[in-house]
Design a protein around this motif. Sequence first.
Motif, mmCIF file in Angstrom:
data_model
loop_
_atom_site.group_PDB
_atom_site.id
_atom_site.type_symbol
_atom_site.label_atom_id
_atom_site.label_comp_id
_atom_site.label_asym_id
_atom_site.label_seq_id
_atom_site.Cartn_x
_atom_site.Cartn_y
_atom_site.Cartn_z
ATOM 1 N N GLY A 166 0.931 -1.179 -0.068
ATOM 2 C CA GLY A 166 -0.111 0.026 -0.038
ATOM 3 C C GLY A 166 0.812 1.180 -0.032
ATOM 4 N N VAL A 167 2.086 1.171 0.595
ATOM 5 C CA VAL A 167 2.882 2.406 0.622
ATOM 6 C C VAL A 167 4.431 2.009 0.511
ATOM 7 C CG1 VAL A 167 3.134 2.363 2.982
ATOM 8 C CG2 VAL A 167 3.510 4.458 2.024
ATOM 9 N N PHE A 168 5.277 2.608 -0.288
ATOM 10 C CA PHE A 168 6.473 2.380 -0.636
ATOM 11 C C PHE A 168 7.469 3.327 0.033
ATOM 12 C CE2 PHE A 168 3.944 0.553 -3.990
ATOM 13 C CZ PHE A 168 4.422 -0.634 -4.378
ATOM 14 N N VAL A 169 8.484 2.910 0.601
ATOM 15 C CA VAL A 169 9.567 3.615 1.328
ATOM 16 C C VAL A 169 10.564 3.675 0.235
ATOM 17 C CG1 VAL A 169 11.193 4.326 3.247
ATOM 18 C CG2 VAL A 169 8.807 3.274 3.571
ATOM 19 N N VAL A 170 10.798 5.069 -0.342
ATOM 20 C CA VAL A 170 11.612 4.864 -1.560
ATOM 21 C C VAL A 170 12.820 5.796 -1.384
ATOM 22 C CG1 VAL A 170 11.788 5.426 -4.205
ATOM 23 C CG2 VAL A 170 9.702 4.641 -2.832
ATOM 24 N N TRP A 171 14.131 5.595 -1.863
ATOM 25 C CA TRP A 171 15.411 6.168 -1.641
ATOM 26 C C TRP A 171 15.948 6.923 -3.098
ATOM 27 C CZ3 TRP A 171 13.904 2.843 2.229
ATOM 28 C CH2 TRP A 171 14.306 3.270 3.331
ATOM 29 N N ALA A 172 16.148 8.087 -3.107
ATOM 30 C CA ALA A 172 16.490 8.623 -4.298
ATOM 31 C C ALA A 172 17.395 9.914 -3.992
ATOM 32 C CB ALA A 172 15.179 9.243 -5.051
ATOM 33 N N VAL A 173 18.167 9.988 -5.158
ATOM 34 C CA VAL A 173 19.349 11.142 -5.132
ATOM 35 C C VAL A 173 18.567 12.428 -5.255
ATOM 36 C CG1 VAL A 173 21.545 11.902 -6.124
ATOM 37 C CG2 VAL A 173 21.244 9.496 -5.989
ATOM 38 N N THR A 174 18.860 13.245 -4.199
ATOM 39 C CA THR A 174 18.130 14.754 -4.584
ATOM 40 C C THR A 174 19.320 15.771 -4.336
ATOM 41 O OG1 THR A 174 18.070 14.830 -1.812
ATOM 42 C CG2 THR A 174 16.105 14.239 -3.164
ATOM 43 N N ASP A 175 20.483 15.422 -4.302
ATOM 44 C CA ASP A 175 21.543 16.481 -4.529
ATOM 45 C C ASP A 175 22.583 15.266 -5.281
ATOM 46 O OD1 ASP A 175 23.666 18.202 -4.795
ATOM 47 O OD2 ASP A 175 23.625 18.761 -2.528
ATOM 48 N N LYS A 176 22.797 15.490 -6.537
ATOM 49 C CA LYS A 176 23.735 14.485 -7.247
ATOM 50 C C LYS A 176 25.103 15.194 -7.129
ATOM 51 C CE LYS A 176 22.897 17.339 -11.780
ATOM 52 N NZ LYS A 176 24.144 17.894 -11.615
ATOM 53 N N ASP A 177 25.256 16.432 -6.598
ATOM 54 C CA ASP A 177 26.688 16.845 -6.601
ATOM 55 C C ASP A 177 27.378 16.779 -4.960
ATOM 56 O OD1 ASP A 177 26.810 17.853 -9.011
ATOM 57 O OD2 ASP A 177 25.427 19.723 -8.296
ATOM 58 N N ALA A 178 26.698 16.100 -3.965
ATOM 59 C CA ALA A 178 27.012 15.918 -2.803
ATOM 60 C C ALA A 178 27.948 14.756 -2.846
ATOM 61 C CB ALA A 178 25.748 15.657 -1.912
ATOM 62 N N PRO A 179 28.780 14.508 -1.907
ATOM 63 C CA PRO A 179 29.621 13.578 -1.506
ATOM 64 C C PRO A 179 28.837 12.312 -1.834
ATOM 65 C CG PRO A 179 30.229 15.120 -0.208
ATOM 66 C CD PRO A 179 28.991 15.550 -0.783
ATOM 67 N N LYS A 180 29.411 11.043 -1.930
ATOM 68 C CA LYS A 180 28.702 9.849 -2.008
ATOM 69 C C LYS A 180 28.041 9.525 -0.757
ATOM 70 C CE LYS A 180 29.339 5.063 -3.418
ATOM 71 N NZ LYS A 180 30.435 3.775 -3.634
ATOM 72 N N GLY A 181 26.726 9.136 -0.848
ATOM 73 C CA GLY A 181 25.909 8.794 0.250
ATOM 74 C C GLY A 181 25.195 9.974 0.927
ATOM 75 N N LYS A 182 25.770 11.361 0.688
ATOM 76 C CA LYS A 182 25.316 12.463 1.387
ATOM 77 C C LYS A 182 24.125 13.005 0.804
ATOM 78 C CE LYS A 182 28.428 12.194 4.638
ATOM 79 N NZ LYS A 182 28.406 11.976 5.840
ATOM 80 N N LEU A 188 7.899 8.499 0.700
ATOM 81 C CA LEU A 188 6.804 7.894 0.994
ATOM 82 C C LEU A 188 5.966 7.856 -0.482
ATOM 83 C CD1 LEU A 188 5.734 8.657 4.739
ATOM 84 C CD2 LEU A 188 6.643 6.452 3.686
ATOM 85 N N VAL A 189 5.885 6.844 -0.877
ATOM 86 C CA VAL A 189 4.932 6.724 -2.101
ATOM 87 C C VAL A 189 3.719 5.790 -1.972
ATOM 88 C CG1 VAL A 189 5.081 6.699 -4.591
ATOM 89 C CG2 VAL A 189 7.033 7.403 -3.443
ATOM 90 N N GLU A 190 2.544 6.254 -2.259
ATOM 91 C CA GLU A 190 1.467 5.357 -2.073
ATOM 92 C C GLU A 190 1.069 4.920 -3.481
ATOM 93 O OE1 GLU A 190 -2.274 7.558 -1.025
ATOM 94 O OE2 GLU A 190 -1.021 8.913 0.512
ATOM 95 N N SER A 191 0.683 3.443 -3.322
ATOM 96 C CA SER A 191 0.515 2.574 -4.421
ATOM 97 C C SER A 191 -0.632 3.304 -5.208
ATOM 98 C CB SER A 191 -0.306 1.265 -3.867
ATOM 99 O OG SER A 191 -0.781 0.676 -4.791
ATOM 100 N N GLY A 192 -0.641 3.311 -6.507
ATOM 101 C CA GLY A 192 -1.567 3.839 -7.386
ATOM 102 C C GLY A 192 -1.248 5.437 -7.897
ATOM 103 N N THR A 193 0.021 5.896 -7.063
ATOM 104 C CA THR A 193 0.526 7.075 -7.700
ATOM 105 C C THR A 193 1.030 6.993 -9.094
ATOM 106 O OG1 THR A 193 1.090 7.761 -5.346
ATOM 107 C CG2 THR A 193 2.201 8.827 -7.106
ATOM 108 N N PRO A 194 0.281 8.034 -9.971
ATOM 109 C CA PRO A 194 1.000 7.840 -11.182
ATOM 110 C C PRO A 194 2.363 8.054 -11.554
ATOM 111 C CG PRO A 194 -1.005 9.582 -10.931
ATOM 112 C CD PRO A 194 -0.530 9.128 -9.415
ATOM 113 N N GLY A 195 2.884 7.443 -12.380
ATOM 114 C CA GLY A 195 4.303 7.106 -12.394
ATOM 115 C C GLY A 195 4.864 6.245 -11.682
ATOM 116 N N LEU A 196 4.238 5.531 -10.784
ATOM 117 C CA LEU A 196 4.672 4.330 -10.148
ATOM 118 C C LEU A 196 4.439 3.169 -10.730
ATOM 119 C CD1 LEU A 196 5.923 2.918 -7.676
ATOM 120 C CD2 LEU A 196 3.736 3.343 -6.444
ATOM 121 N N VAL A 197 5.403 2.283 -11.188
ATOM 122 C CA VAL A 197 4.948 1.102 -12.161
ATOM 123 C C VAL A 197 5.457 0.000 -11.674
ATOM 124 C CG1 VAL A 197 5.039 0.323 -14.498
ATOM 125 C CG2 VAL A 197 4.855 2.736 -14.279
ATOM 126 N N ILE A 198 4.649 -1.001 -11.523
ATOM 127 C CA ILE A 198 5.121 -2.247 -11.028
ATOM 128 C C ILE A 198 5.712 -3.069 -11.989
ATOM 129 C CG2 ILE A 198 4.899 -4.221 -9.366
ATOM 130 C CD1 ILE A 198 4.683 -1.619 -7.905
#
Length: 384
Positions: A166-182, A188-198
């Motif tokens: 019903g809900v996905f905990v999703v990790w994504a890069v928000t600062d591509k210039d930050a040091p690795k891992g930073k 939180l992305v709910e099931s059925g959100t447009p663009g969420l494709v199983i």
Amino acid sequence: MQFSLSEEEYLIQDTARKLAEDKIAPLAEELDQGGGREAFLANLKLLAENGFMGLNISPDHGGTGAGSVAFAIAVEEIGKACASTGVTVSVSNMVAEVIQAVGNDDQRARYLPLLTDGTYSAGAFCLTETGAGSDPASMSTRAERDGDDYVLNGSKLYITSAEYAGVFVVWAVTDKDAPKGKGISCFLVESGTPGLVIGKAEKKMGQTGSATNEVHFENCRVPASALLGRENDGFRIAVGELAGGRIGIAALSLGIARAAMDRAKAYVKERRQFGKAISDMQGVQWMIADRETELEAARLLILQAAALKDEGKPFAREASMAKLFASEAAQRATYAALQLHGGAGYIREYPLERLARDARITTIYEGTSEIQRLIIAREALRDQ
């Protein structure tokens, strides 16, 4: 030092065992053969109604509030009956715990009751990618700020329960210039959100009753309020929650191993060769003694890690020790049990071949055995 369970923990263990024996175990073989999905989802709902989807979640949000020791013993009992159900319960509890730990009041109030009461059949943990497995800091999924929203693009791999989460905990890069891992954030992305494709369901060696899928984010737009914790603090969240998840997989490993050894002990007392039960043979007895000793040691490691977590003390090293030892002990136990069955263990009339297949992944997911050894060694050397 207290080794006994509390009265509440004994009650949870007993309830888990009864549900596992009555409802979950009878479905395990059908799930393994690709059927039983409707009954499987009904069992997940039943487990939620009995408090097993929020064992370490505050009662204020519909959880049991029983703690990590209760979680470990419950997953062990459920995993003994059906590994596919056990891993679903473990991951869903982990999703609920990360929301409770770092979510804001609105996020906890919105999502936790839906997970704990079974409105959501499961939660999903979207971290692994094709090029970012044991090294999650190398992920490439992006989340770009666009006004009051974030737009996610990328793909995740091997996501447990993706088809019915019903809900996905999703990790994504928000600062591509930050040091690795930073520069990684959590959403939180709910099931059925447009663009969420199983994506496609993986055809697996074991634990086949648990859905495992690719998950794609194609210009998936979520509001800024979907940010879990602070922006660019997601890697720390992932590392912390993986430690707790390792307690669950250790307990699941122990449950699978217990199922195999219980079957083996019953079989060797019935099977006769050379005019006597093979349980009377010293070689057989030693095989059983070695495996039983390992499983008891695994149980103590699991309970130690869970107790430390409940006490609010550091537990990452102990969780890695428990996961490493229990998962590798499960490999030895399931194969020893299969060997003790002889040719019978190799045919599907007996569950040993399924248990051996189900056990195999436990040394891989939630951090491979090799990664656990790196963590343990790092912590041990740091103490010097």
